[in-house]
Scaffold this active site. Structure first.
Site, PDB file in Angstrom:
ATOM      1  N   SER A 138       6.191  -4.752  14.585  1.00 24.34           N
ATOM      2  CA  SER A 138       5.400  -3.530  14.684  1.00 24.34           C
ATOM      3  C   SER A 138       5.620  -2.890  16.048  1.00 24.34           C
ATOM      4  CB  SER A 138       3.905  -3.858  14.516  1.00 24.34           C
ATOM      5  OG  SER A 138       3.089  -2.761  14.917  1.00 24.34           O
ATOM      6  N   TYR A 151      -3.263  -8.838  17.426  1.00 23.96           N
ATOM      7  CA  TYR A 151      -2.179  -8.421  16.529  1.00 23.96           C
ATOM      8  C   TYR A 151      -0.953  -8.022  17.341  1.00 23.96           C
ATOM      9  CZ  TYR A 151       0.267  -5.641  12.971  1.00 23.96           C
ATOM     10  OH  TYR A 151       1.210  -5.117  12.108  1.00 23.96           O
TER      11      TYR A 151
END
Length: 244
Positions: A138, A151
């Protein structure tokens, strides 16, 4: 091992991105192992769709937070040419309020479990003439994000892991790469309200979110013979949002 027949495993195949990766690979003739956790219905519907491409489709259920499943999953795979880790979840909230269990789950799903699987499967991938390891990371793993600190950390760990592993096994011809999407139009990103989405779109030069199918297209390229000299790289798919 059948050199003319290629098998790919896609983790998180019941999710929006995993589904599109599976479809893209099936179109290229890959037989598929489809990992899922809970959404068996989505996998069965996907399996029916993929059978039209005349490929084998083998669903595999596993909870990536349950270490007892590691051995069972490791032993469920025979031939393996491409490993795509698309499984993932996110947690949105202040870091100091993040429960320990959430921290553990994020680490297990994004980093620990796939690392343990690959310890067993790297020899299989090295037997292939076109072994490929591809992680779906990501943009937050590259630049970080407030309210998604844990995350961001595990996504950054994926990138670091792939860079190091790529160097370690490069001589065998097996490549290790990362696809790093920006905002993708998935159910996981529907947690943002319209005001937040508008603010994000204003920062993206292309002024739109990526489509899950666009992630699948990049994965197929990295899995192909055309990408045989690309390893240790992070392929950004973010509409110009982050450049370096």
């Amino acid at each position: 091992m059948d050199k003319d027949t290629k098998y790919a495993l896609v983790t998180g195949a019941s999710g929006d991105i995993g589904r599109e990766i599976a479809i893209a690979l099936a179109k290229e003739g890959f037989h598929l192992y489809l990992h899922y956790y809970r959404n068996e219905q989505a996998i069965q519907l996907l399996r029916e769709e993929l059978l039209s491409f005349h490929v084998d489709v083998i669903p595999i259920q596993a909870d990536f937070t349950n270490s007892d499943m590691i051995t069972r999953l490791q032993e469920s795979i025979f031939q393996l040419d491409v490993f795509v880790h698309a499984a993932g979840n996110s947690y949105y909230g202040l870091f100091q309020d993040t429960p320990d269990q959430e921290l553990k789950n994020l680490w297990d799903i994004h980093v620990h479990f796939p690392m343990q699987l690959l310890q067993k499967w790297i020899p299989k991938l090295q037997q292939s003439e076109s072994g490929r390891i591809i992680f779906i990371s990501s943009i937050w793993g590259e630049v970080g994000a407030a309210m998604e600190v844990a995350y961001s950390a595990v996504k950054g760990a994926q990138i670091a892991f792939c860079k190091a592993l790529a160097q370690e096994i490069a001589l065998s011809g097996t490549t290790v790469n990362v696809v790093s999407p920006g905002m993708v139009d998935t159910k996981m990103n529907h947690l943002f309200d319209e005001e937040e989405k508008t603010a994000i779109l204003a920062d993206i030069p292309m002024h739109r979110f990526a489509k899950p199918s666009e992630v699948g297209d990049v994965v197929v390229f990295l899995a192909s013979d055309r990408a045989s000299y690309i390893t240790g790289q992070t392929m950004r798919l973010n509409g110009g949002w982050f450049m370096r």
